[in-house]
Structure formats: C-alpha cells, structure tokens
Write an enzyme that holds these catalytic residues in place. Structure first.
Site, short mmCIF file in Angstrom:
data_model
loop_
_atom_site.label_atom_id
_atom_site.label_comp_id
_atom_site.label_asym_id
_atom_site.label_seq_id
_atom_site.Cartn_x
_atom_site.Cartn_y
_atom_site.Cartn_z
N HIS A 137 8.36 -2.62 -80.79
CA HIS A 137 9.23 -2.68 -79.61
C HIS A 137 9.55 -4.13 -79.25
O HIS A 137 10.72 -4.50 -79.05
CB HIS A 137 8.54 -1.96 -78.44
CG HIS A 137 9.31 -1.97 -77.16
ND1 HIS A 137 10.08 -0.91 -76.75
CD2 HIS A 137 9.41 -2.91 -76.19
CE1 HIS A 137 10.63 -1.20 -75.58
NE2 HIS A 137 10.24 -2.40 -75.22
N GLU A 138 8.53 -4.98 -79.19
CA GLU A 138 8.74 -6.37 -78.77
C GLU A 138 9.54 -7.17 -79.78
O GLU A 138 10.45 -7.91 -79.41
CB GLU A 138 7.38 -7.04 -78.50
CG GLU A 138 6.66 -6.50 -77.28
CD GLU A 138 7.51 -6.53 -76.03
OE1 GLU A 138 8.33 -7.45 -75.89
OE2 GLU A 138 7.40 -5.61 -75.21
N HIS A 141 13.19 -6.52 -79.46
CA HIS A 141 13.90 -7.26 -78.40
C HIS A 141 14.42 -8.59 -78.96
O HIS A 141 15.54 -9.01 -78.66
CB HIS A 141 12.97 -7.56 -77.22
CG HIS A 141 12.85 -6.44 -76.23
ND1 HIS A 141 13.93 -5.81 -75.66
CD2 HIS A 141 11.75 -5.84 -75.68
CE1 HIS A 141 13.52 -4.88 -74.81
NE2 HIS A 141 12.19 -4.87 -74.81
#
Ligand code: ZN
Length: 268
Positions: A137-138, A141
């Site tokens: 997820h990170e 980004h």
C-alpha cells in the site's frame, strides 16, 4: 474542475493535460506538474531529518522483516515496470525501508521510495504477509506519484495557471512542506480517497507479484479497523471509504491479484 477552468487559460489547460500521467498498473490518470527529481530530493532531506529525530531499529527480526518484505515488493515493482518497458518511470526512486520505534499504528512512504514502518503496526500486521499489505500500500502511494499529484493540486489551488512551468524552488519548498509536514508530523499526512483506493488496488497486485497471498489483505484490514478506535487514525484509514467499500473493492480486484500470485509461484 469548473473553477480551475475559469482560472486557467487554454494554454495552461493544455499543459495540464500533457502533465497527466497514466498509472501502468491501475490505468488511473493523475495530474503530475511537479518535477519528480526535485520532489525526491526534498523528500530525502525530510526523511533524513525524521530518522535523526526517531529511534530507528536495526538488526532485530522485525527490522529484518521490514527490509526483506520491502525488498521483495520493490523487486516485484522493478520487474513489472521492466516487463512493460516503463523502467524509466523508476529512475528517481532510491528505496529505503526503516523500522521506527513508535507506538503509533502507522507507516508511510515518501516520494522517491523512502519508507518508514512504526513498531505500533507490528501487532496488527502480525506476519510478513501482513507487512506486505502495509508495504504494498505505502510503496504504491510513491509509485503512483500521489505526492506529486497532491503538490500539483496545491499548486493549482494556490497559484492558478501562473505557477505552471515557472515554479520557483522557494514556492515548491513551501508547498512540499504543506503536503509533507516536518518530522514526526509526517505521520499526519493525508491522501485523497481516490489515492487510497488506488494504493489498495496497486498494493494488492504488488504483494501478489512479490509472492505474498493477497487473500491475507482482507483479514489485515479487519484487524486494522478494529484497532483504530484506540490509537487514533492511521494514514491508511484517514480518508478511506467505509470498511464495507474497502472489502468490496478488494474482492473486485482479487481475481487479477490471484493471477499475479499464481505467476509468482503462489498456491491457490
Ligand atoms: Zn494510504
């Protein structure tokens, strides 16, 4: 968009259209007006400052897990971008994965690939696969240029068309500070809802490409939801749709994720 249209001239608008980038994994288009190299260098400075003020853990099993899972996600992304001839997209990334001793349930990744995981998230991630959900997820980004997109939106909102193509480094630094506040406050950064959805989708694919079972994502988010009431609002939940929507979205993307997982040698 209506107000923006009114502020910007035709020339500026066509420049903005040229500055739109398509995400090679999700197909989402986003506005990327800022210079990636400039953002990455400001992010690096911010990251170093944050690490200096924090207690970075190294050498422990947990710290090694953060490094190993991070490396696998990074390699999966490199391989994918190379396979579609987009490896030049990754030119400004210099990945780094650090574990910080902090009870906050959080993790973040700055533009250019500078990642921090707080020890507070470890009881929720539980395993390397849980950590792969977090890091997928990170990292997404950053790969999706969400920092550049937020900076671009701030540029348009604050300066209108005049700023495009002529941002001074002082103005850029000011906007960067607003989007990525200094030091420990980095933990408070907020992405938009569409960015969160994209990071979920892309993260699910990346963890699968790295050989982690995407079916573990759902239980992880459930653990995250039930922990959030006692420990504030983590980055993941800040602007995100309801747990039901997140669940529906994960289900929607699961068949494609499982294909990636199978190709990476995973058992279905
Ligand atoms: Zn997020």
């Amino acid at each position: 968009m209506k107000n923006v249209n009114r502020i910007l001239g035709i020339g500026a608008l066509s420049m903005m259209m040229m500055a739109c980038t398509t995400n090679p994994i999700t197909g989402r288009k986003s506005l990327q007006l800022a210079n990636d190299q400039e953002i990455a260098s400001m992010a690096l400075q911010q990251y170093r400052e944050t690490l200096t003020k924090s207690k970075v853990i190294s050498g422990t099993t947990a710290a090694k897990s953060v490094q190993n899972v991070g490396a696998r996600i990074k390699n999966a992304a490199n391989n994918y971008y190379r396979s579609i001839g987009r490896e030049s997209d990754l030119a400004n990334y210099q990945w780094e994965f650090n574990l910080i001793d902090d009870k906050q349930v959080n993790a973040w990744c700055m533009p250019g690939g500078k990642v921090a995981v707080y020890t507070g998230i470890l009881p929720i991630s539980k395993t390397d696969t849980g950590l792969a959900v977090v890091l997928g997820h990170e990292v997404s980004h950053a790969l999706a240029g969400h920092g550049n997109e937020r900076i671009s939106q701030a540029m348009v909102a604050q300066y209108g068309g005049a700023i495009i193509g002529s941002t001074t480094s002082g103005q850029m630094a000011t906007i960067f500070q607003q989007v990525y506040p200094i030091g420990a406050q980095v933990a408070l950064l907020k992405y938009g809802r569409s960015q969160e959805l994209e990071a979920d989708e892309m993260g699910l694919y990346l963890m699968s490409m790295a050989g982690y079972d995407p079916r573990e994502a759902q239980p992880f988010w459930q653990r995250m939801e039930s922990s959030s009431s006692s420990s504030g609002t983590p980055e993941f939940l800040s602007t995100h749709p309801s747990p039901e929507n997140r669940r529906a979205d994960l289900n929607k993307h699961m068949p494609k994720a499982l294909e990636y997982y199978k190709n990476a040698g995973g058992k279905i």
